[in-house]
Design a protein around this motif. Structure first.
Motif, PDB file in Angstrom:
ATOM      1  N   ALA A  15     -23.306  98.328 -18.449  1.00  0.00           N
ATOM      2  CA  ALA A  15     -22.759  99.396 -17.604  1.00  0.00           C
ATOM      3  C   ALA A  15     -22.918  99.024 -16.147  1.00  0.00           C
ATOM      4  O   ALA A  15     -23.854  98.300 -15.805  1.00  0.00           O
ATOM      5  CB  ALA A  15     -23.516 100.687 -17.863  1.00  0.00           C
ATOM      6  N   LYS A  21     -27.221 104.383 -17.314  1.00  0.00           N
ATOM      7  CA  LYS A  21     -27.553 103.609 -18.511  1.00  0.00           C
ATOM      8  C   LYS A  21     -29.037 103.660 -18.879  1.00  0.00           C
ATOM      9  O   LYS A  21     -29.368 103.866 -20.056  1.00  0.00           O
ATOM     10  CB  LYS A  21     -27.114 102.155 -18.298  1.00  0.00           C
ATOM     11  N   ARG A  44     -36.158  89.004 -10.266  1.00  0.00           N
ATOM     12  CA  ARG A  44     -36.162  89.996  -9.179  1.00  0.00           C
ATOM     13  C   ARG A  44     -37.522  90.683  -9.109  1.00  0.00           C
ATOM     14  O   ARG A  44     -38.271  90.695 -10.085  1.00  0.00           O
ATOM     15  CB  ARG A  44     -35.010  90.990  -9.337  1.00  0.00           C
ATOM     16  N   ARG A  47     -39.305  97.181  -9.072  1.00  0.00           N
ATOM     17  CA  ARG A  47     -38.911  98.324  -8.224  1.00  0.00           C
ATOM     18  C   ARG A  47     -39.775  99.522  -8.601  1.00  0.00           C
ATOM     19  O   ARG A  47     -40.051  99.723  -9.788  1.00  0.00           O
ATOM     20  CB  ARG A  47     -37.461  98.710  -8.505  1.00  0.00           C
ATOM     21  N   TYR A  56     -39.349  94.932 -17.631  1.00  0.00           N
ATOM     22  CA  TYR A  56     -39.020  93.501 -17.572  1.00  0.00           C
ATOM     23  C   TYR A  56     -40.304  92.685 -17.608  1.00  0.00           C
ATOM     24  O   TYR A  56     -41.391  93.206 -17.355  1.00  0.00           O
ATOM     25  CB  TYR A  56     -38.344  93.172 -16.220  1.00  0.00           C
ATOM     26  N   GLU A  75     -29.535  84.190 -24.110  1.00  0.00           N
ATOM     27  CA  GLU A  75     -28.524  84.217 -23.050  1.00  0.00           C
ATOM     28  C   GLU A  75     -29.256  84.404 -21.736  1.00  0.00           C
ATOM     29  O   GLU A  75     -30.372  84.937 -21.713  1.00  0.00           O
ATOM     30  CB  GLU A  75     -27.517  85.363 -23.254  1.00  0.00           C
ATOM     31  N   VAL A  79     -27.463  87.694 -11.755  1.00  0.00           N
ATOM     32  CA  VAL A  79     -26.873  88.990 -11.395  1.00  0.00           C
ATOM     33  C   VAL A  79     -27.456  89.404 -10.053  1.00  0.00           C
ATOM     34  O   VAL A  79     -28.675  89.406  -9.890  1.00  0.00           O
ATOM     35  CB  VAL A  79     -27.222  90.076 -12.456  1.00  0.00           C
ATOM     36  N   PHE A  80     -26.615  89.765  -9.108  1.00  0.00           N
ATOM     37  CA  PHE A  80     -27.066  90.160  -7.766  1.00  0.00           C
ATOM     38  C   PHE A  80     -28.080  89.156  -7.196  1.00  0.00           C
ATOM     39  O   PHE A  80     -29.106  89.543  -6.627  1.00  0.00           O
ATOM     40  CB  PHE A  80     -27.703  91.567  -7.764  1.00  0.00           C
ATOM     41  N   TYR A  84     -31.592  86.758 -14.884  1.00  0.00           N
ATOM     42  CA  TYR A  84     -31.990  87.684 -15.934  1.00  0.00           C
ATOM     43  C   TYR A  84     -31.750  86.973 -17.260  1.00  0.00           C
ATOM     44  O   TYR A  84     -30.740  86.290 -17.402  1.00  0.00           O
ATOM     45  CB  TYR A  84     -31.104  88.948 -15.935  1.00  0.00           C
ATOM     46  N   GLY A  85     -32.641  87.158 -18.215  1.00  0.00           N
ATOM     47  CA  GLY A  85     -32.410  86.496 -19.498  1.00  0.00           C
ATOM     48  C   GLY A  85     -33.077  87.193 -20.667  1.00  0.00           C
ATOM     49  O   GLY A  85     -34.099  87.874 -20.517  1.00  0.00           O
ATOM     50  N   ASP A 104     -30.022  95.443 -23.157  1.00  0.00           N
ATOM     51  CA  ASP A 104     -29.407  96.054 -21.970  1.00  0.00           C
ATOM     52  C   ASP A 104     -29.090  94.902 -21.034  1.00  0.00           C
ATOM     53  O   ASP A 104     -29.970  94.421 -20.314  1.00  0.00           O
ATOM     54  CB  ASP A 104     -30.426  97.035 -21.367  1.00  0.00           C
ATOM     55  N   ILE A 105     -27.858  94.402 -21.100  1.00  0.00           N
ATOM     56  CA  ILE A 105     -27.520  93.193 -20.343  1.00  0.00           C
ATOM     57  C   ILE A 105     -26.165  93.346 -19.659  1.00  0.00           C
ATOM     58  O   ILE A 105     -25.392  94.235 -19.993  1.00  0.00           O
ATOM     59  CB  ILE A 105     -27.515  91.935 -21.259  1.00  0.00           C
ATOM     60  N   ASP A 106     -25.888  92.441 -18.707  1.00  0.00           N
ATOM     61  CA  ASP A 106     -24.636  92.561 -17.957  1.00  0.00           C
ATOM     62  C   ASP A 106     -23.464  91.947 -18.744  1.00  0.00           C
ATOM     63  O   ASP A 106     -23.663  91.422 -19.843  1.00  0.00           O
ATOM     64  CB  ASP A 106     -24.786  91.911 -16.571  1.00  0.00           C
ATOM     65  N   GLY A 109     -23.848  88.229 -19.808  1.00  0.00           N
ATOM     66  CA  GLY A 109     -24.778  88.077 -20.933  1.00  0.00           C
ATOM     67  C   GLY A 109     -24.141  88.554 -22.222  1.00  0.00           C
ATOM     68  O   GLY A 109     -24.294  87.927 -23.281  1.00  0.00           O
TER      69      GLY A 109
HETATM   70  P1  5GP Z   1     -31.431  95.863 -12.621  1.00  0.00           P
HETATM   71  O1  5GP Z   1     -31.931  94.829 -11.674  1.00  0.00           O
HETATM   72  O2  5GP Z   1     -30.729  96.990 -11.915  1.00  0.00           O
HETATM   73  O3  5GP Z   1     -32.509  96.340 -13.564  1.00  0.00           O
HETATM   74  O4  5GP Z   1     -30.344  95.186 -13.560  1.00  0.00           O
HETATM   75  C1  5GP Z   1     -29.217  94.565 -13.000  1.00  0.00           C
HETATM   76  C2  5GP Z   1     -28.284  94.127 -14.113  1.00  0.00           C
HETATM   77  O5  5GP Z   1     -28.856  93.094 -14.891  1.00  0.00           O
HETATM   78  C3  5GP Z   1     -27.925  95.238 -15.106  1.00  0.00           C
HETATM   79  O6  5GP Z   1     -26.524  95.191 -15.317  1.00  0.00           O
HETATM   80  C4  5GP Z   1     -28.647  94.839 -16.366  1.00  0.00           C
HETATM   81  O7  5GP Z   1     -27.976  95.267 -17.534  1.00  0.00           O
HETATM   82  C5  5GP Z   1     -28.616  93.338 -16.254  1.00  0.00           C
HETATM   83  N1  5GP Z   1     -29.629  92.695 -17.091  1.00  0.00           N
HETATM   84  C6  5GP Z   1     -30.884  93.111 -17.370  1.00  0.00           C
HETATM   85  N2  5GP Z   1     -31.495  92.267 -18.200  1.00  0.00           N
HETATM   86  C7  5GP Z   1     -30.605  91.272 -18.469  1.00  0.00           C
HETATM   87  C8  5GP Z   1     -30.644  90.099 -19.292  1.00  0.00           C
HETATM   88  O8  5GP Z   1     -31.620  89.771 -19.952  1.00  0.00           O
HETATM   89  N3  5GP Z   1     -29.523  89.340 -19.298  1.00  0.00           N
HETATM   90  C9  5GP Z   1     -28.398  89.650 -18.582  1.00  0.00           C
HETATM   91  N4  5GP Z   1     -27.346  88.839 -18.691  1.00  0.00           N
HETATM   92  N5  5GP Z   1     -28.331  90.743 -17.817  1.00  0.00           N
HETATM   93  C10 5GP Z   1     -29.423  91.549 -17.756  1.00  0.00           C
END
Ligand code: 5GP
Length: 238
Positions: A15, A21, A44, A47, A56, A75, A79-80, A84-85, A104-106, A109
């Motif tokens: 999302a 989400k 990252r 927060r 995480y 995977e 992201v930003f 992330y993995g 919960d992945i982008d 992923g």
């Molecule tokens: P946030 O930093 O806001 O927690 O997450 C940023 C984005 O990274 C979100 O879209 C989230 O779904 C994605 N994300 C979180 N964990 C993973 C991961 O393990 N793999 C991938 N590909 N995306 C992730």
């Protein structure tokens, strides 16, 4: 109940940020048994009240890169500006424990998982429209105006990928969205188990079916329009 051994189902949820989400995922995990959350690794910084090993695993870039080299990820993506993995071991543990796994992945992923595990069940969560997303991002009070604007642009880019998901959930009213999400998880479990569905559970299947990519068509038009995204010529249900 079926007597065949449990085959771990993998649920992917993606999302744009601000679409609610995390709340939905937390509520789902509280209310559905046998579903494990895959805790991702990220470079990252934590927060607010986030703690290592809960939302995480927070690692350094060199640590993350070592894990990539050791092929520890199912995977991973950037992201930003951060890595992330998803660690392979979460899937292995879920399989060992006879549980299902929630990722919960982008969108990047999700595409990698869909290649490796084609039977994974993917759900894309959409905000009801751009204006609501903008209001939610402002209300969080986490970001400066330019960051909010950037998040909105990124949101539109992510939403363009909705056609790659099995289910589309428009998160308008929270209670209803939670119920729909639960229905999707339960409906998939039933359908795949091959068990006979009790008559009183048919509404659950209907609720889930209503969100299938092939069935959301018209309802999505105003939402996509608000992000200036055209409809897919043919949405690709799987
Ligand atoms: P946030 O930093 O806001 O927690 O997450 C940023 C984005 O990274 C979100 O879209 C989230 O779904 C994605 N994300 C979180 N964990 C993973 C991961 O393990 N793999 C991938 N590909 N995306 C992730």
């Amino acid at each position: 109940m079926s007597s065949s051994p449990h085959k771990t189902l993998v649920y992917i949820i993606s999302a744009p940020s601000g679409s609610g989400k995390s709340t939905l995922v937390n509520e789902l995990l509280k209310s559905v048994s046998g579903l494990e959350f895959s805790i991702s690794y990220t470079t990252r910084a934590p927060r607010g009240s986030e703690t290592d090993g809960r939302q995480y695993y927070f690692v350094s870039r060199p640590e993350f890169e070592t894990m990539i080299r050791n092929d520890e990820f199912l995977e991973h993506a950037e992201v930003f500006g951060n890595y992330y993995g998803t660690a392979r071991r979460f899937l292995q543990e879920a399989e060992k424990n006879g549980r299902d796994l929630l990722l919960d992945i982008d969108v990047q992923g999700a595409a990698q998982i869909q290649k490796k595990i084609p039977e994974a069940i993917s759900i894309f969560i959409l905000p009801p429209n751009r204006k609501t997303l903008e209001e939610r991002l402002r209300k969080r009070g986490e970001d400066r105006e330019e960051v909010i604007q950037r998040r909105l642009v990124t949101a539109a880019e992510e939403i363009e990928n909705y056609g790659r998901y099995n289910y589309i959930l428009v998160n308008d009213r929270l209670e209803e969205s939670i119920e729909i999400l639960q229905s999707i998880v339960r409906a998939e479990r039933w359908t795949r188990s091959g068990d006979v569905l009790p008559a009183d559970k048919k509404t659950i299947i209907e609720m889930a079916d209503n969100c299938r990519l092939a069935n959301v068509g018209q309802r999505l038009q105003p939402i996509l329009g608000s992000f200036k995204i055209g409809a897919l010529e043919s949405a690709r249900p799987s």
